[in-house]
Design a protein around this motif. Sequence first.
Motif, short mmCIF file in Angstrom:
data_model
loop_
_atom_site.label_atom_id
_atom_site.label_comp_id
_atom_site.label_asym_id
_atom_site.label_seq_id
_atom_site.Cartn_x
_atom_site.Cartn_y
_atom_site.Cartn_z
N ASN A 184 0.82 -1.21 0.00
CA ASN A 184 0.00 0.00 0.00
C ASN A 184 0.85 1.26 0.00
O ASN A 184 0.52 2.24 -0.66
N MET A 185 1.95 1.24 0.71
CA MET A 185 2.76 2.45 0.86
C MET A 185 3.62 2.72 -0.38
O MET A 185 3.84 3.88 -0.76
N GLN A 186 4.06 1.68 -1.05
CA GLN A 186 5.02 1.87 -2.14
C GLN A 186 4.39 2.14 -3.50
O GLN A 186 5.07 2.52 -4.44
N ILE A 187 3.08 1.98 -3.60
CA ILE A 187 2.45 1.92 -4.92
C ILE A 187 2.60 3.21 -5.73
O ILE A 187 2.70 3.17 -6.95
N ILE A 222 13.37 -0.08 -1.49
CA ILE A 222 12.05 0.47 -1.23
C ILE A 222 11.50 -0.02 0.12
O ILE A 222 10.81 0.72 0.82
N THR A 223 11.85 -1.24 0.51
CA THR A 223 11.41 -1.75 1.81
C THR A 223 12.04 -0.94 2.94
O THR A 223 11.39 -0.59 3.93
N SER A 224 13.31 -0.60 2.77
CA SER A 224 14.02 0.20 3.78
C SER A 224 13.38 1.59 3.92
O SER A 224 13.16 2.07 5.03
N VAL A 225 13.06 2.21 2.80
CA VAL A 225 12.46 3.54 2.82
C VAL A 225 11.07 3.49 3.46
O VAL A 225 10.71 4.36 4.26
N CYS A 226 10.29 2.48 3.12
CA CYS A 226 8.94 2.35 3.69
C CYS A 226 8.99 2.06 5.19
O CYS A 226 8.15 2.54 5.95
N GLN A 227 9.99 1.28 5.62
CA GLN A 227 10.14 0.99 7.04
C GLN A 227 10.45 2.27 7.81
O GLN A 227 9.88 2.52 8.88
N LYS A 228 11.32 3.10 7.26
CA LYS A 228 11.64 4.37 7.92
C LYS A 228 10.42 5.29 7.97
O LYS A 228 10.18 5.97 8.98
N MET A 229 9.64 5.30 6.90
CA MET A 229 8.44 6.13 6.87
C MET A 229 7.44 5.64 7.91
O MET A 229 6.80 6.43 8.62
N SER A 230 7.31 4.32 8.02
CA SER A 230 6.39 3.74 9.01
C SER A 230 6.80 4.12 10.43
O SER A 230 5.96 4.46 11.27
N GLU A 231 8.09 4.12 10.68
CA GLU A 231 8.58 4.50 12.01
C GLU A 231 8.40 5.99 12.26
O GLU A 231 8.03 6.40 13.37
N THR A 232 8.63 6.79 11.25
CA THR A 232 8.45 8.24 11.39
C THR A 232 7.00 8.60 11.73
O THR A 232 6.73 9.47 12.56
N ASN A 258 4.84 -5.58 11.61
CA ASN A 258 5.76 -5.51 10.48
C ASN A 258 5.02 -4.99 9.25
O ASN A 258 3.79 -4.83 9.27
N LEU A 259 5.76 -4.74 8.18
CA LEU A 259 5.17 -4.21 6.96
C LEU A 259 4.40 -5.25 6.18
O LEU A 259 3.70 -4.92 5.21
N GLU A 260 4.50 -6.53 6.57
CA GLU A 260 3.77 -7.59 5.88
C GLU A 260 2.33 -7.74 6.40
O GLU A 260 1.55 -8.52 5.87
N GLU A 261 2.00 -6.98 7.43
CA GLU A 261 0.64 -7.02 7.98
C GLU A 261 -0.34 -6.44 6.96
O GLU A 261 -0.09 -5.41 6.36
N TRP A 277 1.99 9.07 0.14
CA TRP A 277 2.14 10.32 -0.61
C TRP A 277 3.39 11.09 -0.21
O TRP A 277 3.98 11.79 -1.04
N LEU A 278 3.84 10.95 1.03
CA LEU A 278 5.07 11.64 1.43
C LEU A 278 6.28 11.07 0.69
O LEU A 278 7.26 11.79 0.44
N LEU A 279 6.21 9.79 0.32
CA LEU A 279 7.32 9.19 -0.44
C LEU A 279 7.48 9.85 -1.81
O LEU A 279 8.55 9.76 -2.42
N THR A 280 6.45 10.50 -2.31
CA THR A 280 6.55 11.17 -3.61
C THR A 280 7.19 12.55 -3.50
O THR A 280 7.38 13.23 -4.52
N ASN A 281 7.52 12.98 -2.26
CA ASN A 281 8.10 14.31 -2.02
C ASN A 281 7.24 15.42 -2.66
O ASN A 281 7.71 16.18 -3.51
N PRO A 282 5.98 15.52 -2.27
CA PRO A 282 5.08 16.47 -2.94
C PRO A 282 5.41 17.93 -2.61
O PRO A 282 5.91 18.24 -1.52
N LYS A 283 5.09 18.79 -3.54
CA LYS A 283 5.15 20.24 -3.31
C LYS A 283 3.76 20.79 -2.99
O LYS A 283 3.62 21.85 -2.39
N ILE A 284 2.74 20.04 -3.43
CA ILE A 284 1.35 20.40 -3.17
C ILE A 284 0.66 19.17 -2.59
O ILE A 284 0.62 18.12 -3.24
N LEU A 285 0.14 19.29 -1.38
CA LEU A 285 -0.51 18.16 -0.71
C LEU A 285 -1.98 18.49 -0.47
O LEU A 285 -2.30 19.45 0.22
N ILE A 286 -2.86 17.68 -1.07
CA ILE A 286 -4.31 17.86 -0.90
C ILE A 286 -4.81 16.79 0.05
O ILE A 286 -4.67 15.59 -0.23
N LEU A 287 -5.39 17.21 1.17
CA LEU A 287 -5.89 16.29 2.18
C LEU A 287 -7.40 16.43 2.28
O LEU A 287 -7.90 17.49 2.68
#
Length: 513
Positions: A370-373, A391-401, A408-411, A429-439
């Motif tokens: 879900n996070m990497q898509i 990509i697993t390492s980056v997603c793990q750091k994002m999950s911790e942040t 685990n990420l396999e849940e 969406w933060l993984l995409t490094n957005p300049k404009i974030l619509i919530l």
Amino acid sequence: MTLSPSTMAAVRASGAVPQAEYLLNVENVRKEFPGVLALDGVQFRLKRGTVHALMGENGAGKSTLMKILAGIYIPDQGEVYLKGLPIRLKSPLDALENGIAMIHQELNLMPFMTVAENIWIRREPKNAFGFVDHGKMYDMTAELFQRLNIRLDPDSHVRDLSVANRQMVEIAKAVSYESDVLIMDEPTSALTEREVEHLFAIIRDLRSQGIGIVYITHKMNELFEIADEFSVFRDGRYIGTHASTDVTRDDIIKMMVGREITQMFPKETVPIGDVVLSVKDLSLKNVFHNISFDVRAGEILGIAGLVGSGRSNVAETIFGVTPATTGTIAINGKEVKVTTPNQAINMGMAFLTEDRKDTGCLLILDILENMQIAVLQDRFTKFGFVQEKQITSVCQKMSETLRVKTPNLEEKIENLSGGNQQKVLIGRWLLTNPKILILDEPTRGIDVGAKAEIHRLVTQLARQGVAVIMISSEMPEVLGMSDRVMVMHEGRVTGFLDRAEATQVKVMELASK
């Protein structure tokens, strides 16, 4: 003693129901969902032959109570009395058999069936051989429509009807049960002014027949035109009931929004930069019209408005989900064409959608998937192969942040709480490094602790120079987090309020213009 629905129905059919003071009486009803106290000891009383408007902000508990009365939810505690007799409804069919019908805001018709089939489903007239008598069903529908002054062909298919005509079919279906209580949840949200007049004529006729009507609406003008009484709910609690002739529009607004902003909105004053996103005269046919606004780096622009105001439609159009009919979008001063979400992502946009389950989470997949898509084909693919370790390492750091609570990420994401699901989507969406974030409704349906964490994250992003658009039905969230508030009503912008001047009353006034 609480009567069973079948016993109550038998008493009702026998004509032995006492002439109680109230047609419907709710006492001390409580309903709790995981992490959310939806109703906290509320009361509600409906008199015969009256229209009783139920008012409150989104999330006040109105729809939850109505779903209890319609047999969709069972209360955790409290009593419901129908014509003076206690009753506990266990299903929508129980409610219908006991004379309580509800017209939902989200219409529940079957599109591939005819109008007549939709109205009489499970109650179809049969011929001598036990088959459905379509001729008689047509005549019954035509007679019902004549009584309600509805001009529709009973043999037409629902899929071919406008939303307004589908609403009329829902009303006719509810009336066909010869109900004593009719609940209408935002019945005019998709109707034109002329169609609203027709609906009100139907309501007045039903009222004259002694039917009690519960009317849920955000539109003040409707309250004073059609309602005899109104009750206000706020944060799952009952606030009060008054005759509509005894109060003013401002009185109602103060009852609806009378609460303080808490410390759960950690808004900081950060430097506001240049315009990042500029929208000019943006329109989508029959949905919204001539929307214009700018958002600057580091700014949080809140968008407020009631149901049907067009807030989410504007966000979807900016992100390319539904391309605009007319108007322009500019990023960093350069006009761009956005016709697909992929184009929007490549231009530095990210969009957290309103409904995380339907349009956000891929429920059968795990957290990592879900996070990497959103970045899988961009930063983490080389020679056609996914760089899984990276990509697993980056997603793990994002999950911790984001403090996602998971072993685990396999849940599977469907096993997470609503707040943690929302954090995963934000991480996507933060993984995409957005300049404009619509919530869009970033904290809907999540607990207070998770809300505060998401608010802190939004503040951090603004500090980093991200331009944020936050759409929310929770007015304290809009006021607590926004630098400016844009208010919409029925597809148009009705005003802008700076943070210093924005109040709940002012926003409500603009939202119900």
